[in-house]
Design a protein around this motif. Structure first.
Motif, PDB file in Angstrom:
ATOM      1  N   UNK A  21     -15.939  12.735   6.363  1.00  0.00           N
ATOM      2  CA  UNK A  21     -16.516  11.768   5.434  1.00  0.00           C
ATOM      3  C   UNK A  21     -16.169  12.082   3.970  1.00  0.00           C
ATOM      4  N   UNK A  22     -15.237  12.991   3.755  1.00  0.00           N
ATOM      5  CA  UNK A  22     -14.990  13.463   2.398  1.00  0.00           C
ATOM      6  C   UNK A  22     -13.541  13.259   1.971  1.00  0.00           C
ATOM      7  N   UNK A  23     -13.319  13.353   0.676  1.00  0.00           N
ATOM      8  CA  UNK A  23     -11.966  13.247   0.135  1.00  0.00           C
ATOM      9  C   UNK A  23     -11.207  14.549   0.382  1.00  0.00           C
ATOM     10  N   UNK A  24      -9.894  14.501   0.196  1.00  0.00           N
ATOM     11  CA  UNK A  24      -9.060  15.686   0.384  1.00  0.00           C
ATOM     12  C   UNK A  24      -9.514  16.824  -0.530  1.00  0.00           C
ATOM     13  N   UNK A  28     -10.817  20.524   0.706  1.00  0.00           N
ATOM     14  CA  UNK A  28     -10.281  21.785   0.188  1.00  0.00           C
ATOM     15  C   UNK A  28     -11.400  22.672  -0.331  1.00  0.00           C
ATOM     16  N   UNK A  29     -12.371  22.068  -1.007  1.00  0.00           N
ATOM     17  CA  UNK A  29     -13.507  22.840  -1.527  1.00  0.00           C
ATOM     18  C   UNK A  29     -14.321  23.441  -0.381  1.00  0.00           C
ATOM     19  N   UNK A  30     -14.486  22.691   0.699  1.00  0.00           N
ATOM     20  CA  UNK A  30     -15.217  23.199   1.862  1.00  0.00           C
ATOM     21  C   UNK A  30     -14.474  24.390   2.460  1.00  0.00           C
TER      22      UNK A  30
END
Length: 149
Positions: A21-24, A28-30
């Motif tokens: 559900x998130x942007x690229x 990357x932050x995850x």
């Protein structure tokens, strides 16, 4: 100890987000949070062993989640796998402990040339093989190596 507690919750929250559900950039932050979580976990284990009763005030379930989350992104990290092996062994999860321990060894296939970094892992390796009653040839080799130390 305080630095670990401060870093733990934000890293754990970021690592738990759903990447679908998130942007690229967020994905990357995850992934970065998961790598940092593993680093902090290893640093914390150097101060207080993860198997100790009071590991930064975390419950066994919270520690289990930390180990599992850290392994998802850092499966090839030998130090993290050894920490996981000790954790799983402490909780009588011998199959998981053995798998993690084998991933922590420099060269799983050879007991002929054992790097010094793996020597401390051999008693646990032998214990797990004995508990599971498997690999008698490897157990014999490990016994021989440990007796020669």
């Amino acid at each position: 100890m305080g630095r670990f507690r401060e870093a733990l919750q934000p890293l754990q929250n970021a690592a738990a987000l759903n990447p679908d559900e998130l942007s690229l950039q967020q994905v990357r932050a995850i992934n970065d949070a998961k790598r940092n979580l593993a680093k902090w976990l290893l640093k914390a284990d150097n101060q207080v062993k993860i198997t100790d009763d009071d590991f930064f005030g975390l419950s066994a379930d919270a520690r289990d989640q930390l180990v599992t989350t850290s392994l998802t992104t850092n499966a090839s990290n030998r130090a993290l796998n050894y920490l996981a092996a000790r954790w799983f062994n402490h909780h009588q999860q011998s199959d998981k402990a053995l798998a993690a321990l084998k991933n922590s060894l420099y060269d799983q296939g050879s007991l002929q040339t054992i790097p010094s970094s793996d020597l401390e892992k051999l008693p646990l390796y032998l214990q797990l093989l004995t508990t599971l009653n498997i690999e008698p040839a490897t157990r014999a080799s490990l016994t021989e190596v440990l007796q020669s130390q």
